[in-house]
Write a protein that holds these residues in place. Structure first.
Motif, PDB file in Angstrom:
ATOM      1  N   LYS A 213     -61.554 -49.972 -20.116  1.00  0.00           N
ATOM      2  CA  LYS A 213     -61.935 -51.162 -19.350  1.00  0.00           C
ATOM      3  C   LYS A 213     -62.779 -50.685 -18.179  1.00  0.00           C
ATOM      4  N   ILE A 214     -63.979 -51.234 -18.084  1.00  0.00           N
ATOM      5  CA  ILE A 214     -64.923 -50.782 -17.063  1.00  0.00           C
ATOM      6  C   ILE A 214     -65.513 -51.973 -16.330  1.00  0.00           C
ATOM      7  N   ASN A 215     -65.679 -51.813 -15.026  1.00  0.00           N
ATOM      8  CA  ASN A 215     -66.442 -52.751 -14.209  1.00  0.00           C
ATOM      9  C   ASN A 215     -67.555 -51.916 -13.605  1.00  0.00           C
ATOM     10  N   SER A 216     -68.775 -52.100 -14.114  1.00  0.00           N
ATOM     11  CA  SER A 216     -69.866 -51.203 -13.765  1.00  0.00           C
ATOM     12  C   SER A 216     -71.105 -51.965 -13.319  1.00  0.00           C
ATOM     13  N   GLY A 217     -71.958 -51.295 -12.594  1.00  0.00           N
ATOM     14  CA  GLY A 217     -73.233 -51.855 -12.182  1.00  0.00           C
ATOM     15  C   GLY A 217     -74.288 -51.749 -13.264  1.00  0.00           C
ATOM     16  N   THR A 218     -73.951 -51.131 -14.373  1.00  0.00           N
ATOM     17  CA  THR A 218     -74.866 -51.003 -15.495  1.00  0.00           C
ATOM     18  C   THR A 218     -74.129 -51.404 -16.778  1.00  0.00           C
ATOM     19  N   PRO A 219     -74.805 -52.049 -17.713  1.00  0.00           N
ATOM     20  CA  PRO A 219     -74.102 -52.477 -18.931  1.00  0.00           C
ATOM     21  C   PRO A 219     -73.776 -51.321 -19.879  1.00  0.00           C
ATOM     22  N   TYR A 220     -74.383 -50.158 -19.691  1.00  0.00           N
ATOM     23  CA  TYR A 220     -74.144 -49.024 -20.580  1.00  0.00           C
ATOM     24  C   TYR A 220     -73.830 -47.750 -19.798  1.00  0.00           C
ATOM     25  N   PRO A 221     -72.737 -47.710 -19.064  1.00  0.00           N
ATOM     26  CA  PRO A 221     -72.441 -46.502 -18.284  1.00  0.00           C
ATOM     27  C   PRO A 221     -72.038 -45.340 -19.187  1.00  0.00           C
ATOM     28  N   GLU A 222     -72.453 -44.167 -18.802  1.00  0.00           N
ATOM     29  CA  GLU A 222     -72.049 -42.947 -19.515  1.00  0.00           C
ATOM     30  C   GLU A 222     -70.795 -42.413 -18.849  1.00  0.00           C
ATOM     31  N   TYR A 223     -69.802 -42.069 -19.631  1.00  0.00           N
ATOM     32  CA  TYR A 223     -68.562 -41.532 -19.077  1.00  0.00           C
ATOM     33  C   TYR A 223     -67.869 -40.658 -20.114  1.00  0.00           C
ATOM     34  N   THR A 224     -67.010 -39.792 -19.626  1.00  0.00           N
ATOM     35  CA  THR A 224     -66.132 -39.003 -20.483  1.00  0.00           C
ATOM     36  C   THR A 224     -64.756 -38.997 -19.844  1.00  0.00           C
TER      37      THR A 224
ATOM     38  N   HIS B  39     -78.895 -58.123  -3.991  1.00  0.00           N
ATOM     39  CA  HIS B  39     -78.302 -58.799  -5.144  1.00  0.00           C
ATOM     40  C   HIS B  39     -77.707 -57.724  -6.047  1.00  0.00           C
ATOM     41  N   ARG B  40     -76.434 -57.854  -6.360  1.00  0.00           N
ATOM     42  CA  ARG B  40     -75.749 -56.843  -7.174  1.00  0.00           C
ATOM     43  C   ARG B  40     -75.145 -57.505  -8.401  1.00  0.00           C
ATOM     44  N   GLU B  41     -75.369 -56.887  -9.561  1.00  0.00           N
ATOM     45  CA  GLU B  41     -74.776 -57.370 -10.804  1.00  0.00           C
ATOM     46  C   GLU B  41     -73.751 -56.358 -11.297  1.00  0.00           C
ATOM     47  N   ASN B  42     -72.648 -56.859 -11.772  1.00  0.00           N
ATOM     48  CA  ASN B  42     -71.617 -56.018 -12.376  1.00  0.00           C
ATOM     49  C   ASN B  42     -71.373 -56.487 -13.795  1.00  0.00           C
ATOM     50  N   PHE B  43     -70.972 -55.550 -14.627  1.00  0.00           N
ATOM     51  CA  PHE B  43     -70.654 -55.847 -16.007  1.00  0.00           C
ATOM     52  C   PHE B  43     -69.236 -55.356 -16.260  1.00  0.00           C
ATOM     53  N   GLU B  44     -68.373 -56.276 -16.621  1.00  0.00           N
ATOM     54  CA  GLU B  44     -66.990 -55.912 -16.924  1.00  0.00           C
ATOM     55  C   GLU B  44     -66.783 -56.102 -18.421  1.00  0.00           C
ATOM     56  N   PHE B  45     -66.163 -55.099 -19.062  1.00  0.00           N
ATOM     57  CA  PHE B  45     -65.909 -55.204 -20.492  1.00  0.00           C
ATOM     58  C   PHE B  45     -64.824 -54.210 -20.896  1.00  0.00           C
ATOM     59  N   GLU B  46     -64.308 -54.405 -22.090  1.00  0.00           N
ATOM     60  CA  GLU B  46     -63.343 -53.481 -22.684  1.00  0.00           C
ATOM     61  C   GLU B  46     -63.929 -53.004 -23.998  1.00  0.00           C
ATOM     62  N   LEU B  47     -63.901 -51.687 -24.198  1.00  0.00           N
ATOM     63  CA  LEU B  47     -64.491 -51.055 -25.367  1.00  0.00           C
ATOM     64  C   LEU B  47     -63.425 -50.236 -26.087  1.00  0.00           C
ATOM     65  N   GLU B  48     -63.263 -50.486 -27.378  1.00  0.00           N
ATOM     66  CA  GLU B  48     -62.292 -49.706 -28.156  1.00  0.00           C
ATOM     67  C   GLU B  48     -62.857 -48.307 -28.379  1.00  0.00           C
ATOM     68  N   ASN B  49     -62.069 -47.274 -28.017  1.00  0.00           N
ATOM     69  CA  ASN B  49     -62.537 -45.899 -28.114  1.00  0.00           C
ATOM     70  C   ASN B  49     -61.830 -45.045 -29.147  1.00  0.00           C
ATOM     71  N   LYS B  50     -60.568 -45.307 -29.411  1.00  0.00           N
ATOM     72  CA  LYS B  50     -59.819 -44.397 -30.269  1.00  0.00           C
ATOM     73  C   LYS B  50     -58.579 -45.081 -30.799  1.00  0.00           C
ATOM     74  N   LYS B  51     -58.124 -44.594 -31.951  1.00  0.00           N
ATOM     75  CA  LYS B  51     -56.832 -45.019 -32.490  1.00  0.00           C
ATOM     76  C   LYS B  51     -55.987 -43.773 -32.692  1.00  0.00           C
ATOM     77  N   PHE B  52     -54.716 -43.892 -32.378  1.00  0.00           N
ATOM     78  CA  PHE B  52     -53.763 -42.799 -32.574  1.00  0.00           C
ATOM     79  C   PHE B  52     -52.588 -43.345 -33.372  1.00  0.00           C
ATOM     80  N   THR B  53     -52.222 -42.636 -34.449  1.00  0.00           N
ATOM     81  CA  THR B  53     -51.081 -43.028 -35.264  1.00  0.00           C
ATOM     82  C   THR B  53     -49.972 -42.010 -35.059  1.00  0.00           C
TER      83      THR B  53
END
Length: 164
Positions: A55-66, A116-130
């Motif tokens: 879950k990210i709230n970012s100033g860019t719609p495609y932030p790079e992260y690890t 003027h500041r824009e933020n993009f909040e979204f949730e991205l599925e990254n992994k599944k663990f069984t």
């Protein structure tokens, strides 16, 4: 009347069948660069699957992260790896919403500057663990990399949501 009833029934069926369930939220774990954060123990049965959602709230719609993660079962390490924006083969994004705000900055010349500041909040599925067997599992996370210009744009931070 029959046509309206059939249309309503068809719409309800398509809505129910077309929705992709994201699972029940177990916990949301805030992730920072300063420290390792943990989910605490989660009881899992063999074969149960946990999905990692960033879950990210970012100033860019495609932030790079690890984000590095560690999975322990009964205090024994069973998986240590990292996730990033494109770790998972699917780009399943939910709860996406842009927000914007105008911020007034004061400067020494007594002139106000409106930013003027824009933020993009979204949730991205990254992994599944069984879970390989019954046990108490702990999930730990640490943000290790994000694109430099996004450094200040993670305004509300990053978190991992674990869903079952």
């Amino acid at each position: 009347m029959k046509i309206i009833l059939k249309t309503i029934v068809l719409t309800v069926l398509l809505t129910l069948c077309g929705c992709h369930s994201v699972g029940k939220e177990l916990i949301e774990v805030p992730v920072t660069k300063e420290e390792i954060t943990s989910s605490g123990e989660i009881n899992l049965k063999k074969g149960e699957t946990i999905s990692f959602w960033t879950k990210i709230n970012s100033g860019t719609p495609y932030p790079e992260y690890t984000i590095k993660y560690l999975i322990e079962e009964n205090k024994k390490t069973i998986e240590f790896d990292s996730i990033s924006r494109f770790t998972y083969e699917k780009n399943h994004i939910i709860n996406a919403k842009p927000t914007s705000e105008d911020i007034t900055e004061k400067n020494f010349e007594e002139k106000d500057t409106i930013i003027h500041r824009e933020n993009f909040e979204f949730e991205l599925e990254n992994k599944k663990f069984t879970a390989p067997k019954d046990g108490k599992y702990t999930f730990a996370f640490k943000l290790t990399k994000y694109e430099p210009e996004s450094q200040s744009s993670f305004s509300s931070g990053v978190s991992i949501i674990l869903r079952k």
